[in-house]
Motif scaffolding. Structure first.
Motif, PDB file in Angstrom:
ATOM      1  N   UNK A  15      41.799 -30.958 -23.028  1.00  0.00           N
ATOM      2  CA  UNK A  15      40.771 -31.692 -23.769  1.00  0.00           C
ATOM      3  C   UNK A  15      40.467 -33.077 -23.216  1.00  0.00           C
ATOM      4  N   UNK A  16      41.065 -33.477 -22.102  1.00  0.00           N
ATOM      5  CA  UNK A  16      40.773 -34.784 -21.535  1.00  0.00           C
ATOM      6  C   UNK A  16      39.533 -34.677 -20.664  1.00  0.00           C
ATOM      7  N   UNK A  17      38.502 -35.509 -20.916  1.00  0.00           N
ATOM      8  CA  UNK A  17      37.282 -35.394 -20.125  1.00  0.00           C
ATOM      9  C   UNK A  17      37.538 -35.681 -18.649  1.00  0.00           C
ATOM     10  N   UNK A  18      36.665 -35.164 -17.807  1.00  0.00           N
ATOM     11  CA  UNK A  18      36.857 -35.315 -16.374  1.00  0.00           C
ATOM     12  C   UNK A  18      35.519 -35.512 -15.672  1.00  0.00           C
ATOM     13  N   UNK A  19      35.545 -36.328 -14.628  1.00  0.00           N
ATOM     14  CA  UNK A  19      34.366 -36.547 -13.792  1.00  0.00           C
ATOM     15  C   UNK A  19      34.592 -35.841 -12.463  1.00  0.00           C
ATOM     16  N   UNK A  20      33.653 -34.980 -12.084  1.00  0.00           N
ATOM     17  CA  UNK A  20      33.689 -34.339 -10.772  1.00  0.00           C
ATOM     18  C   UNK A  20      32.765 -35.125  -9.843  1.00  0.00           C
ATOM     19  N   UNK A  21      33.213 -35.307  -8.626  1.00  0.00           N
ATOM     20  CA  UNK A  21      32.418 -36.031  -7.641  1.00  0.00           C
ATOM     21  C   UNK A  21      32.253 -35.161  -6.400  1.00  0.00           C
ATOM     22  N   UNK A  53      32.821 -25.064  -5.963  1.00  0.00           N
ATOM     23  CA  UNK A  53      32.671 -23.716  -6.505  1.00  0.00           C
ATOM     24  C   UNK A  53      33.938 -22.885  -6.342  1.00  0.00           C
ATOM     25  N   UNK A  54      34.694 -23.179  -5.287  1.00  0.00           N
ATOM     26  CA  UNK A  54      35.947 -22.436  -5.048  1.00  0.00           C
ATOM     27  C   UNK A  54      37.068 -22.912  -5.962  1.00  0.00           C
ATOM     28  N   UNK A  55      36.868 -24.055  -6.614  1.00  0.00           N
ATOM     29  CA  UNK A  55      37.900 -24.632  -7.475  1.00  0.00           C
ATOM     30  C   UNK A  55      37.772 -24.087  -8.889  1.00  0.00           C
ATOM     31  N   UNK A  56      38.910 -23.918  -9.564  1.00  0.00           N
ATOM     32  CA  UNK A  56      38.884 -23.488 -10.975  1.00  0.00           C
ATOM     33  C   UNK A  56      38.639 -24.725 -11.831  1.00  0.00           C
ATOM     34  N   UNK A  57      37.501 -24.762 -12.481  1.00  0.00           N
ATOM     35  CA  UNK A  57      37.135 -25.941 -13.257  1.00  0.00           C
ATOM     36  C   UNK A  57      37.742 -25.882 -14.658  1.00  0.00           C
ATOM     37  N   UNK A  58      38.390 -26.962 -15.089  1.00  0.00           N
ATOM     38  CA  UNK A  58      38.979 -26.974 -16.434  1.00  0.00           C
ATOM     39  C   UNK A  58      37.885 -26.927 -17.499  1.00  0.00           C
ATOM     40  N   UNK A  59      38.199 -26.279 -18.617  1.00  0.00           N
ATOM     41  CA  UNK A  59      37.238 -26.102 -19.701  1.00  0.00           C
ATOM     42  C   UNK A  59      37.287 -27.307 -20.638  1.00  0.00           C
ATOM     43  N   UNK A  60      36.784 -28.438 -20.151  1.00  0.00           N
ATOM     44  CA  UNK A  60      36.780 -29.679 -20.940  1.00  0.00           C
ATOM     45  C   UNK A  60      35.436 -30.366 -20.756  1.00  0.00           C
ATOM     46  N   UNK A  61      35.148 -31.326 -21.631  1.00  0.00           N
ATOM     47  CA  UNK A  61      33.933 -32.118 -21.479  1.00  0.00           C
ATOM     48  C   UNK A  61      33.962 -32.802 -20.115  1.00  0.00           C
ATOM     49  N   UNK A  62      32.845 -32.741 -19.397  1.00  0.00           N
ATOM     50  CA  UNK A  62      32.845 -33.261 -18.033  1.00  0.00           C
ATOM     51  C   UNK A  62      31.435 -33.625 -17.596  1.00  0.00           C
ATOM     52  N   UNK A 134      27.286 -36.208 -23.827  1.00  0.00           N
ATOM     53  CA  UNK A 134      26.296 -35.139 -23.952  1.00  0.00           C
ATOM     54  C   UNK A 134      26.964 -33.780 -23.812  1.00  0.00           C
ATOM     55  N   UNK A 135      27.885 -33.667 -22.860  1.00  0.00           N
ATOM     56  CA  UNK A 135      28.570 -32.396 -22.630  1.00  0.00           C
ATOM     57  C   UNK A 135      29.489 -32.062 -23.801  1.00  0.00           C
ATOM     58  N   UNK A 136      30.121 -33.086 -24.365  1.00  0.00           N
ATOM     59  CA  UNK A 136      31.013 -32.862 -25.511  1.00  0.00           C
ATOM     60  C   UNK A 136      30.214 -32.310 -26.704  1.00  0.00           C
TER      61      UNK A 136
END
Length: 219
Positions: A15-21, A53-62, A134-136
């Motif tokens: 549940x911890x939000x994350x920023x992808x760059x 795309x090859x990475x497993x993205x966590x199911x959290x607000x991001x 917004x994502x949350x």
């Protein structure tokens, strides 16, 4: 207390939000990673769109901070691919060569912001916080719809018909006439529907039907 720099692919807490760059410039990836971590945000960085795309993205607000010019798949093309894949992560574009048509295309496709390098750190942080919020909210709305859909699936076909008519504003007598049923039968169905849908009142039931997009079939 200073936080230990994290690996770009270190697991994050639930549940911890994350920023992808995504940026092919290593110095920019490092600078953005340091910027977001300085305010306590988790970060994962990638050098290209396929790498993410090859990475497993966590199911959290991001949110996704995306360079518009990338080798291979461009940022704008990646935005299109994500939409096709039904991935609704909010995107903040950044570019050193922004132009008006590019900005318009990005924003029309749902981008949260479009920042031209060099940008102010605060502008990037503000955009990321807004995008994560917004994502949350979207995730919360999706969760509500999912829960209601599960309840809806417990209704019989006849109960669904009654729900559509009741939620369109018809009284029990009118629903009975519409379906060729006795009014007492409609009352029984309505009681079952209220219970199965967890509705506290008729207004609550109508609100839930609206969220699910239930409409009366007009022949």
């Amino acid at each position: 207390m200073t936080e230990r720099p994290k690996s770009s692919h270190e697991p994050v807490s639930a549940n911890e939000p994350i920023v992808f760059v995504i940026d092919d410039d290593e110095s920019m990836r490092r600078a953005l990673s340091n910027l977001f971590q300085s305010v306590g945000l988790k970060v994962e960085v990638f050098g290209s769109a396929p790498e993410m795309l090859r990475s497993k993205l966590p199911d959290v607000a991001s949110c996704l901070v995306l360079d518009i010019r990338l080798p291979g798949l461009s940022g704008l093309d990646f935005q299109t691919e994500l939409a096709k894949a039904n991935i609704h992560i909010p995107i903040i574009f950044m570019t050193g060569h922004g132009d008006i048509p590019m900005t318009v295309r990005a924003m029309k496709s749902g981008a949260v912001d479009f920042l031209t390098k060099p940008f102010r750190d605060q502008d990037m942080l503000d955009a990321a916080v807004m995008a994560i919020e917004r994502d949350r909210k979207r995730r919360e709305a999706d969760q509500i719809v999912g829960s209601l859909q599960t309840l809806l699936e417990t209704l019989t076909p006849r109960e669904r018909e009654v729900l559509a008519l009741v939620s369109s504003g018809l009284m029990n007598k009118q629903v009975a006439a519409e379906l060729g049923l006795a009014e007492i039968t409609v009352k029984i169905h309505r009681g079952h529907i209220m219970k199965k849908m967890g509705a506290r009142s008729l207004a609550d039931l109508v609100r839930k039907a609206e969220i699910l997009g239930i409409r009366r079939n007009k022949s």
